[in-house]
Design a protein around this motif. Structure first.
Motif, short mmCIF file in Angstrom:
data_model
loop_
_atom_site.label_atom_id
_atom_site.label_comp_id
_atom_site.label_asym_id
_atom_site.label_seq_id
_atom_site.Cartn_x
_atom_site.Cartn_y
_atom_site.Cartn_z
N VAL A 1 0.74 -8.85 4.11
CA VAL A 1 0.53 -10.18 3.79
C VAL A 1 -0.80 -10.48 3.30
O VAL A 1 -1.89 -9.91 3.77
N ARG A 2 -1.11 -11.61 2.11
CA ARG A 2 -2.41 -11.94 1.75
C ARG A 2 -2.65 -13.22 1.81
O ARG A 2 -1.51 -14.08 1.14
N ARG B 1 -5.68 4.33 12.31
CA ARG B 1 -6.96 4.61 11.60
C ARG B 1 -7.96 4.94 12.22
O ARG B 1 -8.93 5.57 11.72
N GLU C 1 -9.23 8.02 3.91
CA GLU C 1 -9.97 7.66 3.08
C GLU C 1 -10.46 8.68 1.95
O GLU C 1 -11.02 8.52 0.91
N GLU D 1 -2.55 6.71 8.99
CA GLU D 1 -3.10 5.33 8.03
C GLU D 1 -4.60 5.72 8.06
O GLU D 1 -5.19 6.03 8.89
N GLN E 1 0.85 -1.28 -0.06
CA GLN E 1 0.21 -0.09 -0.02
C GLN E 1 0.88 1.22 0.22
O GLN E 1 1.67 1.39 0.90
N GLU F 1 3.78 0.10 2.23
CA GLU F 1 3.49 -0.73 3.32
C GLU F 1 3.54 -2.23 2.77
O GLU F 1 2.52 -2.32 2.19
N ASN G 1 5.57 -4.93 8.53
CA ASN G 1 5.02 -5.07 9.92
C ASN G 1 5.91 -6.41 10.52
O ASN G 1 5.97 -7.45 9.97
N TYR H 1 -6.88 4.44 1.43
CA TYR H 1 -7.80 4.24 0.16
C TYR H 1 -7.76 5.34 -0.74
O TYR H 1 -7.94 5.38 -1.71
N ASP I 1 3.45 1.58 15.03
CA ASP I 1 2.00 1.41 14.53
C ASP I 1 1.12 1.61 15.31
O ASP I 1 1.15 1.47 16.60
N ASP I 2 -0.01 1.89 14.79
CA ASP I 2 -1.39 2.13 15.49
C ASP I 2 -1.34 2.90 16.84
O ASP I 2 -1.76 2.69 17.73
#
Ligand code: C2E
Ligand code: MG
Ligand code: MG
Length: 737
Positions: free
Chosen positions: A517-518, A654, A690, A687, A501, A514, A568, A709, A630-631
């Protein structure tokens, strides 16, 4: 308890056995001694009885020389010469043979001579002796008649005939005598009796002290005496009855018998006693030794049993014990179909954080206090146990769902109150999963599993709450299990993919990506890493998964010159031993420059502030990696972490971005985070952007770097190149996944 047990089980039976054995031995020895002595006494009695008979006839025999004599026939039978009788019967028998009295009876058994000792007295003195001697006289007369028929005709001069006599013991005027009657006969046959019947010489010798003395000496008897009462005789005394010829009882002769048994006992008794004493002592010592060993065995067994059933830290029953009690409750259910059992699975909410932050000692103290509160809340019929770190469980027998809920409420309330640990005041709280069991045939393990599933839900719902087990949860857990297996296979088959991303600056220029994983599951379709990364962490696949994504990010990064690549790294992955080494091996193998990579970690990595984490992060930074938090904003958001760890960027979560322009608080938090980052000279990125409004608000607050996005969803590596090539990426906001 073990000591008492031992005494009851071991000492008394052994002591009783020992005492009985000694008693039997003593009784045996005494009985042997007694038997031995009575056997010896009986023999002595037989010997004395025989001896007395012998002496009686021996004494009678002393009369024979004076009666079986031709001279006697001439002077007592043919004619009676009182002078001869006085010299040869009275005096001679008294002085030479010790008779006390002697008589001569004529053929008609009338007394014609009597002597008291050596002195001739009136023949009427015989009257006193007549009844007592009637028996022996009659016996002599019978023999005389029998002899007369058979022998007398055949008797020839020069052949001495056998004496005809009888003797016995008799009582005269209360005194005992050995009396004898002897027929006057010819010895060589020169003198012939004048009639068919010959005179008889009767003698008496008193069984008085002189006789008894002689008799005792001859038979070596002790304390020999005569008494007239047979029943008086001591059982231990040797005794024989004295009887007349007719068999009539006259008196008893008794004496002290020899006791060889007792004598022997006297000799060996001492040594035997010493041996028994020594053996008892040895047995006692052996017992003490054995009992000491048994006691320590019992004690260690008790310790082992306690360890096997109780948790050493809290003293509460452990899982094994709990399962036993649960078994018992389920067994009750099988009999009482109306009843229900509630099983609670309890987990302290923030235990791990406290333990990591303040150390194990504080953690242990917290567990003990929590156990105490748990005990205080439960009723006496509830069984509670500690399963592990901060896991507890309760079996609530005969409980309705409402009662189970009430107990859970009380528990949560008790655990929500602050805990005072050393100098720290902590708020913990707890989550509870409850399952209601109505079927006694349910496996205890299954009951605990159901409660655990409900607990997982309670925790997932935010903690500090309870949740009842529902069948659907079971299905969810089963799904998770099968996913574990599938994930393992997918990793092995290289079936996971990477998406990237973009991250862009205020001008909409892509500055980085970033790596995400998928996993496209063959049946379930695309599965979120938010779901399968924790599964990988729990089933030990996180190292493999993590290295796979890092390796792929390293490889793909070669396509994009000048782009930063964020990767990550989960807390568990970072703490896995050998992580840094594995990463640096990948760096050398794939020949990448670590300065192009940013590792995204979450605050959970930093909690605990332990030296190992410091070391790991330092080594990664030394390799050239930069670190992003992160976060940010969802955890502790602690300033001190930011200062202490080598963090160079923070990533605003986010959830705040989504609320920008909607919730004032979100705007305030985001503004504060950006100011904080600036103050600490940290880069900041938002992060989940949108909308352009979100972008603009962020830009106004001073955050120029964004990811979301609005610019692009995560896309394949190839698509990143295409996006970079596009002239005005911000406006086209492509969506691809
Ligand atoms: P994260 O690190 O916070 O990643 C960002 C997540 O937000 C991604 O979800 C991404 O697709 C999503 N996202 C990005 N832009 C937007 C947006 O505008 N709106 C919304 N609603 N979401 C957006 P994803 O890919 O599902 O990843 C979820 C989490 O999984 C990540 O959160 C990260 O913590 C973890 N993760 C993903 N890939 C890896 C990996 O390779 N290794 C490890 N250890 N964790 C990974
Ligand atoms: Mg991330
Ligand atoms: Mg994030």
């Amino acid at each position: 308890m073990p000591r008492q047990l031992l005494k009851a089980d071991f000492f008394w039976p052994l002591a009783t056995l020992g005492l009985v054995a000694i008693a039997v031995l003593v009784a045996l020895v005494l009985s042997l001694v007694h038997q031995f002595d009575s056997l010896s006494r009986e023999r002595e009695q037989a010997l004395v009885a025989n001896g007395l008979t012998g002496i009686t006839s021996e004494i009678a025999h002393r009369v024979v020389p004076q009666t079986v004599w031709d001279e006697a026939v001439r002077n007592l039978d043919n004619r009676f010469d009182p002078v001869w009788a006085s010299e040869n019967i009275g005096q001679y028998l008294s002085q030479t043979n010790g008779f006390d009295t002697s008589f001569v009876l004529d053929a008609g058994d009338r007394a014609i001579f009597a002597a008291d000792g050596p002195k001739a007295v009136d023949a009427s003195a015989f009257e006193a002796f007549a009844p007592a001697t009637a028996g022996v006289i009659a016996s002599v007369r019978t023999q005389e008649s029998a002899r007369a028929l058979v022998n007398q005709r055949r008797s020839t001069p020069g052949q001495i005939p056998g004496p005809i006599q009888a003797s016995s013991i008799a009582k005269v005027n209360g005194r005992l005598y050995i009396v004898s009657a002897t027929l006057v006969q010819s010895d060589f046959g020169y003198a012939r009796p004048k009639g068919p019947k010959a005179p008889i010489v009767v003698t008496g010798m008193e069984l008085g002290q002189p006789f008894l003395k002689q008799f005792s000496e001859r038979f070596m008897l002790t304390n020999l005496h005569v008494h007239g009462d047979d029943s008086r005789s001591d059982k231990q005394q040797a005794h024989i009855p004295l009887r007349a010829l007719s068999g009539e009882y006259l008196a008893t002769l008794d004496w002290e018998p020899q006791t060889p048994g007792e004598t022997m006992l006297g000799q060996v008794g001492g040594p035997i006693l010493i041996i028994v004493g020594l053996l008892s002592l040895a047995a006692l010592m052996l017992y003490r030794r054995v009992s000491g060993m048994a006691q320590s065995l019992l004690a260690s067994e008790a310790r082992a049993t306690h360890l096997a059933y109780f948790d050493p830290l809290t003293g509460l029953p452990n899982r094994t014990r709990f399962q036993e009690r649960l078994d018992y409750a389920l067994d009750h259910l099988r009999r009482d179909h109306e009843a229900t059992v509630a099983v609670h699975s309890i987990d302290l909410d923030r235990f791990k954080e406290i333990n990591d932050l303040h150390g194990h000692q504080v953690g242990d103290q917290l567990i003990k206090l929590a156990a105490r509160r748990l005990a205080a809340v439960c009723r006496s019929t509830d069984t509670f146990a500690r399963f592990g770190a901060d896991e507890f469980a309760i079996v609530q027998a005969n409980a309705t769902a409402a009662q189970a809920a009430a107990l859970a409420d009380r528990l949560i309330e008790a655990m929500t109150a602050p805990f005072y640990l050393e100098t720290i005041r902590s708020f913990i709280g707890c989550s509870i999963g409850i399952t209601m069991i109505t079927d006694g045939d349910v496996d205890p393990g299954e009951a605990i599993r159901q409660a655990d599933m409900a607990l997982t839900r309670a925790r997932a719902d935010g903690g500090s709450r309870f949740c009842f087990f529902e069948i659907e949860m079971d299905a969810a857990v089963k799904t998770r299990r099968s996913l574990e297996i599938d994930l393992r296979e997918a990793l092995a088959a290289g079936a996971l993919e990477m998406a990237y991303q973009p991250q862009v600056n205020h001008r909409g220029v892509m500055t980085g990506v970033e790596a995400l994983v998928r996993w496209r599951h063959p049946i379930r379709g695309s599965i979120s890493p938010e779901y399968f990364v924790p599964i990988a962490e729990e089933c030990g696949l996180i190292s493999e998964l993590g290295l796979f994504t890092i390796a792929r990010a390293f490889q793909d990064s070669r396509r994009w010159k000048g782009l930063k690549v964020a990767i990550n790294v989960s807390a568990i992955q970072l703490r896995t031993p050998g992580f840094v080494t594995a990463v640096s091996t990948l760096v050398s193998r794939l020949r990448v420059d670590p300065r192009r990579f940013e590792l995204e970690i979450t605050e959970t990595v930093l909690i605990g502030d332990d030296p190992e984490t410091h070391e790991t992060l330092k080594r990664l930074r030394d390799l050239g990696f930069s670190l992003a938090l992160d976060d940010f904003g969802t955890g502790y958001s602690s300033l001190s972490y930011l200062k202490r760890f080598p963090i160079s960027k923070i990533k605003i979560d986010r959830s705040f971005i989504a609320n920008l322009g909607i919730d004032d608080e979100a705007d305030a938090v985001v503004g504060a985070i950006i100011r904080l980052a600036r103050a600490l000279k940290l880069n900041v990125i938002a992060e989940g952007v949108e909308t352009s409004e979100q972008r603009d608000r962020l830009a106004a607050a001073g955050c120029s770097e964004i990811q979301g996005y609005l610019f692009s969803k995560p896309v394949s590596a190839a698509d990143i190149e295409a996006l970079r090539a596009a002239p005005t990426p911000m406006r086209t906001a492509r969506a691809a996944a």
